[in-house]
Scaffold this active site. Structure first.
Site, PDB file in Angstrom:
ATOM      1  N   GLY B  52      41.056  36.368  39.604  1.00 48.97           N
ATOM      2  CA  GLY B  52      41.499  37.623  38.989  1.00 48.97           C
ATOM      3  C   GLY B  52      41.515  37.584  37.472  1.00 48.97           C
ATOM      4  CB  CYS B  53      41.596  35.032  34.918  1.00 50.57           C
ATOM      5  SG  CYS B  53      43.338  34.828  35.226  1.00 50.57           S
ATOM      6  CD  GLN B  54      36.374  40.093  31.290  1.00 49.66           C
ATOM      7  OE1 GLN B  54      37.245  40.218  30.438  1.00 49.66           O
ATOM      8  NE2 GLN B  54      35.291  40.837  31.292  1.00 49.66           N
ATOM      9  CB  SER B  55      38.988  33.769  30.418  1.00 51.55           C
ATOM     10  OG  SER B  55      39.100  34.883  29.589  1.00 51.55           O
TER      11      SER B  55
END
Lengths: 407, 144
Positions: B52-55
């Site tokens: 769920g994190c873009q990074s």
């Protein structure tokens, strides 16, 4: 002719605002361009004065809306120099235009063992429709390699062509790197091998003159919103004999001649491909965007954008830690780069904090990023309303950001 | 060690000093990331990546003296800064305190406006994962 950029900027209301306390510098034009006042006014005018369903209405408003709607088709015919107005099909955008070809041309002409050629530079929208089609039909997808500068290796392309090649679908200008592909030569070679050619013109149509007859492409796809027009509206150009030979895209109203429960006969092109009530307002407003471009002159727009690109490339290249990505000889409007030791997301966010809008990430070209062994880039892309002063602002911010990791 | 709310109030004060200037706030968050304790290389696994994190964000934990120790890392500097704030608030705290905590400092410093909606979603995913770890340790300690 040198354009009066300050006067042009006056036509774009959105540009005159502050973002994060700084005057906005909009350098995300490859994602979408801003809209001049005439386009915005046309949208409002349509809903205030002309709104009605087109083609079938027996009243004045319907007639007016139909006329304006079809005027845009005529303008687009001239814009890409198509032979006939009927060769211009309205879609939702480049993505839908490509999917239309995959679903119709693909359904009829691609079979088991046939081959489709794309390039490493493609946007996902010119990869995934062909993967889906190949999977369904048992066809083979082949990919033209590129060199480290981000240019197609033409000799490799010629070797990929076989008697089984049915379609070559390539991007005219790379959205991620700005590379201009040698499409004329690609089309000639593909035709010699008996293949048809689709050009993804999402990034080329706004920057330089496109002449589909001179290029001799079979299909040309582009979006209005990258040419100062509204979102949700795009175009597919196709040669008449091809459009007549392929089946309809979607079924519904407008695309039929006669319907009985036993059999339906289809309308003539272009309506055969335009089922349902279309995006009337946006089509009508797009005509104003085309007028805007035509009045400025594409050669003048290109000259300004080339000046900006050259100035930005030269200036930013002096910054320690600046790494340009994509250094093709033929480029337009896009400067993709990395800062040594920094993630593109961080650079993008720091630029945003300085009021500068750029794109960061893989730009929907993951296979290209994999080929270049990078996760993504920072992409600054220029348009007719950008100025040298804005490039200076970009330079000042990038220099400050790069210093953090490149002392 | 100070409790969760005392640390949150300290952070709020620090960000107040920075004022409304987004640029200096972002640079400050990046600086915080530089102070993050080095992440153990053997914990840099697929399993430890937060979804769920873009990074990319790696998170691992240890349980010492009835408290949860968090270690984390990211491939982007701003995210590292955000992680360092969460670790400062949560690491070394009892599972109960973590689970019952209300992370009001995030809204109070206007983090949503600073980092934007995509990164805010990532931040929420990180907090959720940290609370999930705390819950697992709480369940485990009660079972013993």
């Amino acid at each position: 002719m040198r354009l009066d950029i300050q006067h042009i900027r006056e036509l774009f209301p959105i540009l005159h605002q502050e973002v994060n306390g700084k005057p906005l510098v909009y350098l995300d034009n490859a994602a979408t361009t801003q809209k001049p006042k005439q386009v915005i006014d046309a949208l409002v005018n349509y809903y205030e004065l002309d709104n009605s369903n087109i083609h079938r209405g027996a009243h004045t408003l319907a007639d007016r809306a139909t006329r304006y709607y079809e005027n845009t088709r005529t303008s687009i015919k001239a814009f890409v120099n198509a032979l006939e107005t009927e060769e211009i099909i309205f879609t939702k955008g480049t993505t839908e235009s490509i999917n239309l070809v995959a679903a119709t041309f693909g359904r009829k002409f691609i079979g088991k063992g046939d081959e489709i050629i794309i390039s490493t530079l493609e946007h996902h929208s010119n990869i995934v429709p062909w993967q889906l089609l190949c999977e369904e039909k048992g066809a083979v997808l082949k990919v033209i390699p590129i060199n480290d500068e981000g240019e197609i290796i033409f000799e490799a392309f010629e070797k990929l062509l076989t008697e089984k090649t049915k379609l070559v679908s390539v991007v005219h200008v790379s959205n991620a790197l700005g590379t201009i592909n040698p499409v004329k030569a690609i089309i000639e070679s593909a035709h010699k091998a008996g293949a048809k050619v689709l050009l993804d013109g999402a990034q080329s149509s706004s920057h330089f003159k496109v002449d589909v007859q001179e290029l001799n492409c079979d299909f040309f796809a582009f979006s209005a919103h990258k040419i100062y027009g509204p979102t949700g509206m795009g175009v597919l150009y196709g040669k008449r004999e091809l459009l007549e030979a392929i089946p309809p895209f979607q079924g519904g109203g407008e695309m039929i001649k006669e319907v009985t429960f036993e059999k339906t006969t289809f309308n003539d092109i272009p309506f055969k491909f335009e089922a349902g009530t279309p995006n009337i307002a946006d089509v009508i407003a797009f005509d104003k965007a085309l007028t805007f471009v035509n009045e400025l002159g594409k050669e003048n727009i290109l000259m300004h954008e080339d000046t900006l690109l050259e100035y930005a490339t030269d200036k930013l290249s002096t910054i320690k830690g600046f790494i340009p990505i994509g250094t093709a000889k033929e480029k337009v409007s896009v400067l993709s780069f990395l800062i040594n030791g920094m993630h593109p997301f961080d650079v993008g966010m720091m630029l945003d904090a300085a009021g500068i809008a750029v794109r960061t990430g893989h730009h929907c070209t993951q296979p290209l990023m994999n080929r270049l062994n990078i996760e993504g880039t920072v992409r600054a892309s220029f348009s007719v309303y950008n100025t040298m002063e804005e490039i200076d602002r970009l330079y000042d911010s990038i220099r400050k950001i790069a210093k953090l990791k490149n002392k | 060690m100070s409790d969760i709310n005392t640390i949150q109030n300290e952070i709020i004060e620090e960000f107040e000093i920075l004022g409304d200037d987004k640029e200096s706030t972002i640079y400050y968050i990046m600086e915080l990331g530089e102070k993050l304790v080095a992440y153990p290389e053997n914990e840099r696994t697929e399993d430890n990546i937060i979804k769920g994190c873009q990074s990319k964000v790696w998170l691992t934990t240890a349980y010492e003296n009835d408290t949860v120790i968090f270690l984390a890392d990211s491939n982007t500097d701003i995210t590292k800064g955000l992680i360092s704030l969460l670790i400062r608030v949560y690491s070394g705290k009892k599972p109960d305190d973590i689970i019952n905590s209300d992370l009001y400092f995030i809204d109070k410093i206007g983090m949503g406006n600073i980092i934007g909606s995509q990164r805010s979603n990532g931040l929420a995913a990180m907090i959720k994962q940290m609370k999930r770890y705390a819950l697992a340790y709480q369940t485990k300690s009660k079972a013993l």
